[in-house]
Design an enzyme around this catalytic site. Structure first.
Site, PDB file in Angstrom:
ATOM      1  N   CYS A  13       0.852  -1.200   0.000  1.00  0.00           N
ATOM      2  CA  CYS A  13       0.000   0.000   0.000  1.00  0.00           C
ATOM      3  C   CYS A  13       0.883   1.243   0.000  1.00  0.00           C
ATOM      4  CB  CYS A  13      -0.912   0.009   1.227  1.00  0.00           C
ATOM      5  SG  CYS A  13      -0.019   0.136   2.783  1.00  0.00           S
ATOM      6  N   CYS A  16       3.327   1.616   2.787  1.00  0.00           N
ATOM      7  CA  CYS A  16       4.574   0.855   2.617  1.00  0.00           C
ATOM      8  C   CYS A  16       5.601   1.678   1.847  1.00  0.00           C
ATOM      9  CB  CYS A  16       4.304  -0.450   1.871  1.00  0.00           C
ATOM     10  SG  CYS A  16       3.185  -1.584   2.696  1.00  0.00           S
ATOM     11  N   ASP A 438       7.408  26.212 -33.462  1.00  0.00           N
ATOM     12  CA  ASP A 438       8.438  26.446 -34.468  1.00  0.00           C
ATOM     13  C   ASP A 438       7.778  26.326 -35.843  1.00  0.00           C
ATOM     14  OD1 ASP A 438      11.063  26.624 -35.646  1.00  0.00           O
ATOM     15  OD2 ASP A 438      10.896  24.474 -36.022  1.00  0.00           O
ATOM     16  N   ASP A 637      11.396  20.856 -33.387  1.00  0.00           N
ATOM     17  CA  ASP A 637      11.963  19.607 -33.895  1.00  0.00           C
ATOM     18  C   ASP A 637      12.868  18.930 -32.883  1.00  0.00           C
ATOM     19  OD1 ASP A 637      14.284  21.045 -33.918  1.00  0.00           O
ATOM     20  OD2 ASP A 637      14.352  21.302 -36.085  1.00  0.00           O
ATOM     21  N   ASP A 641      15.911  23.497 -31.620  1.00  0.00           N
ATOM     22  CA  ASP A 641      15.046  24.205 -30.677  1.00  0.00           C
ATOM     23  C   ASP A 641      15.291  23.756 -29.235  1.00  0.00           C
ATOM     24  OD1 ASP A 641      13.554  25.717 -32.608  1.00  0.00           O
ATOM     25  OD2 ASP A 641      12.560  23.858 -33.174  1.00  0.00           O
TER      26      ASP A 641
END
Length: 749
Positions: A13, A16, A438, A637, A641
């Protein structure tokens, strides 16, 4: 600083996973420690001069959990692990069936005659009658309970172990509640002979057994459903074929033995074994599982193919360019695994709550029991309250709420060719209010194409034929665009030039059928004495749209002009319109001139155009938008960039297949389709909505359930919650949370 991944076992859980995080973060030199409950992995960043891997493992094991360094699993090991998980699930199923059968019989024996709808008399000898032989009746229940306790033994071993180490978890709550009910019932069994009619009604064997069975049912359904949430990675792993055919020898060899430069034969219907380039053959290839592209992609010599894609109808000879962990498929798998292993910010809040939740619940259970004892209620009543509070408050649903939704969401994105790097990105993407695009390669195709053919003193076919003949000898991109366009128009064989000359900065001069042919800019033709005045206005109009007009003349006579420009992708305008419908501000960012940028901006309908910006200056534009208080997604791309992609809150690389820039982007769109940007925004919104729904129901369930289990309704004349119903409610809440997450997988983007 060093970052490592460890496999953690024994977690059940959120409490834990929070315990593991808590103990490891206390180690000296640990900068961060994140544990993912669903993948059972811990990512820890630490100073290796202050702490060692052995100390990390020892600390986790002392907290009651298993810890081993994570090793990259080979294919055979991965399959063995999957087989082991399937076998474990089958074992759980048989134990669940066994526990269920014994629990039903026990429930029938202990309560069948008390039910309002009147079950038939129990088919038991009088020897086990509650009224005539209460001791035997109690012993029968004890015997029926023992197999159920054995089938649910892991709750006791795990729960009490965690309790001893000071890290109580969900199993601790179940173990304490069931053990108390069982121990109390055993004591009552020994006291029955003293006062049979008083003690025979204080047996709670069925509570101990049925609670374990119902919780086990919930855990089994969780395990089975969690396997479904991992389906995206499993499906990707199965894409790569086991063998490949070497073209030179025809031998079939293991795919993992391929090296860069090997040429393989891919037959129709077979999967491409590795990334490569087609050297011979033509075919259609289905890349749907990798890129989300529904239509087959035509492949010819020079085309790139992705390992794992399916060759449909023609034989292809492919030269291998990437193998092993460098292939697109391997990178996609790592990308999705990383995303599913990293937590979203909203999950950190849930983890903090879950980390203190179990101790608080244990305190509430004790206080409620003490309060009812002081109020004069019998011990059986007090025990019932104590057990119900412990069982109903198990934080399974709380721990599953976020990771299951993230796993399903990233899997859904992967199936649509949308790769998301982390849960954090998946969460914050929905908050984006500005998308910066872009131009070249993102909104446009990134390669020149013919946009206008304007004949003057000849027909359009004649102009195009002569222009293509002249430009066919040039390697310039504009020349390639004209020859490609002429070929697409089916003009047939081009006339051969007798001679040609490349005039730098101006164009071409050639001799065709004894006459001089000129092709290039206005300056070239004017220097040769050709009057271009009739087409100057048209040329200026096209130039103002960012296009490049080229004049053509033959024998000193103006033939016309052909204009070339970077053409729009078919879906760009529709994608930007969809973003604007979502309330997103769109900005076109490019290094191109203002005329070209403004023209493209008008065509696609962006809100703002920023032109003539160098790649290194694009990040500054993003910063200015952020300074205005905007949440920015940069779409480019992923290569030139990169600074802007890193600066934005969300960097989105749009590319095709093997050219994706995984390292610089938070989101990678496998298809060259801008419409995947609004799809990614919708995916983020849907996933966050799913997480919030899960957390709401998990918190709401515990907020309402704990007071009822503590006896709030009973205080005002209502019923007292049975531990059995508490166990059923707890299991149902976990199943509902996982089911809601799986529902996300069927959403349409």
């Amino acid at each position: 600083m060093r970052e490592e991944t460890y496999d953690i076992s024994g977690m059940h859980c959120a409490a834990c996973s929070a315990s593991v995080e808590r103990v490891t973060r206390k180690l000296p030199g640990v900068e961060r420690s994140d544990v993912n409950l669903t993948t059972e992995k811990m990512t820890i960043r630490y100073d290796e001069t202050k702490v060692t891997p052995e100390q990390i493992v020892a600390k986790v094991e002392k907290a009651g959990f298993g810890c081993t360094p994570h090793a990259e699993k080979k294919e055979a090991a991965e399959q063995a692990l999957q087989d082991a998980e399937a076998a474990e699930l089958r074992h759980k199923q048989w134990e669940l069936i066994t526990a269920g059968v014994f629990s039903l019989v026990l429930l029938y024996v202990s309560m069948g005659q008390m039910l309002p709808f009147g079950l038939p008399a129990l088919p038991l000898p009088d020897l086990f009658s509650m009224h005539t032989h209460p001791v035997n009746f109690a012993i029968l229940q004890l015997l029926l309970t023992i197999p159920v306790l054995y089938c649910g033994r892991h709750f006791f071993t795990s729960g009490f172990k965690a309790l001893v180490h000071g890290n109580p978890n969900m199993d601790s709550l179940v173990a304490i509640g069931s053990a108390c009910s069982f121990a109390y019932s055993v004591v009552m069994t020994f006291l029955i002979s003293d006062d049979p009619h008083a003690y025979v009604h204080n047996l709670y064997y069925e509570s101990a057994a049925v609670v374990l069975t119902l919780v086990s049912l919930g855990k089994f359904l969780e395990s089975r459903n969690m396997q479904k949430t991992k389906g995206a990675i499993t499906a990707l792993m199965r894409l790569s074929p086991d063998t490949a055919i070497l073209a030179d020898s025809g031998n079939e060899v293991p795919t993992k033995s391929l090296k860069n430069g090997d040429v393989v034969l891919v037959k129709p219907g077979a999967r491409v074994p590795a990334d490569g380039m087609v050297t011979q053959g033509e075919s259609s290839v289905n890349e749907a599982m990798l890129t989300g592209e529904s239509l087959p992609v035509e492949k010819t010599a020079g085309s790139e193919v992705i390992g794992g894609s399916v060759n449909l109808n023609g034989a292809l000879y492919v030269q291998v360019t990437r193998t092993g962990e460098d292939t697109t498929l391997a990178r996609i798998i790592r990308f999705v695994e990383d995303a599913q292993g990293k937590k979203a910010p909203i999950s950190k809040t849930a983890d903090k709550v879950a980390g203190v939740f179990v101790p608080v619940v244990m305190g509430i259970a004790v206080l409620a029991a003490v309060a009812w004892a002081i109020a004069g209620q019998p011990f059986a009543f007090v025990l019932r309250v104590f057990t119900s509070v412990l069982v109903i408050a198990c934080p399974c649903a709380l721990g599953l709420a976020t990771p299951t939704a993230i796993m399903v969401g990233t899997g859904l994105g992967a199936r649509h060719g949308i790769l998301i790097r982390s849960g954090e990105i998946l969460e914050i993407t929905h908050s984006v209010d500005t998308v910066v695009l872009d131009k070249t390669g993102t909104v446009t195709r990134g390669e020149p194409a013919v946009t206008s053919v304007v004949p003057y003193q000849c027909g359009g076919d004649t102009l195009l034929t002569i222009a293509a003949a002249v430009e066919s000898v040039s390697a310039h991109p504009l020349a390639a665009a004209i020859t490609a366009y002429a070929s697409s128009q089916g003009l047939g064989a081009l006339p051969k030039l007798e001679s040609f000359e490349n005039l730098s900065g101006k164009g071409l001069r050639a001799v065709l059928n004894g006459e001089t042919v000129l092709g290039g800019n206005r300056r070239l033709l004017e220097e040769a004495g050709v009057d271009v005045t009739p087409l100057l206005k048209e040329a200026e109009r096209l130039s103002n749209q960012g296009q490049t007009p080229m004049f053509f003349a033959k024998g000193g006579v103006l033939l016309g002009l052909i204009s070339v420009a970077d053409s729009l992708k078919e879906t760009s305008a529709a994608a930007i319109a969809r973003m604007k419908e979502l309330g997103i501000r769109t900005v076109l960012l490019t290094g191109d001139n203002h005329a070209a940028a403004d023209h493209i901006g008008r065509l696609v309908g962006v809100d703002q155009v920023v032109a003539e910006v160098l790649p290194e200056e694009k990040a500054g534009v993003i910063q200015r938008l952020q300074a205005e208080g905007r949440k920015v997604m940069m779409v480019g791309d992923g290569i030139n960039d990169a600074p802007a992609l890193t600066q934005a809150e969300v960097g989105c690389a749009i590319g095709s297949g093997s050219d994706i820039a995984i390292e610089s982007a938070d989101i990678v769109l496998m298809r060259d389709d801008l419409q995947d940007v609004p799809r990614a925004l919708r995916l983020s919104a849907l996933t966050l909505r799913d997480i919030k729904q899960n957390l709401f129901w998990a918190f709401c369930y515990n907020t309402i359930g704990i007071p009822i289990a503590a006896g709030l309704l009973y205080l005002f004349g209502g019923p007292l919650l049975s531990p059995m119903f508490a166990g059923a409610a707890m299991s149902l809440s976990s199943v509902c949370v996982v089911g809601n997450a799986l529902r996300l997988g069927r959403a349409r983007l």
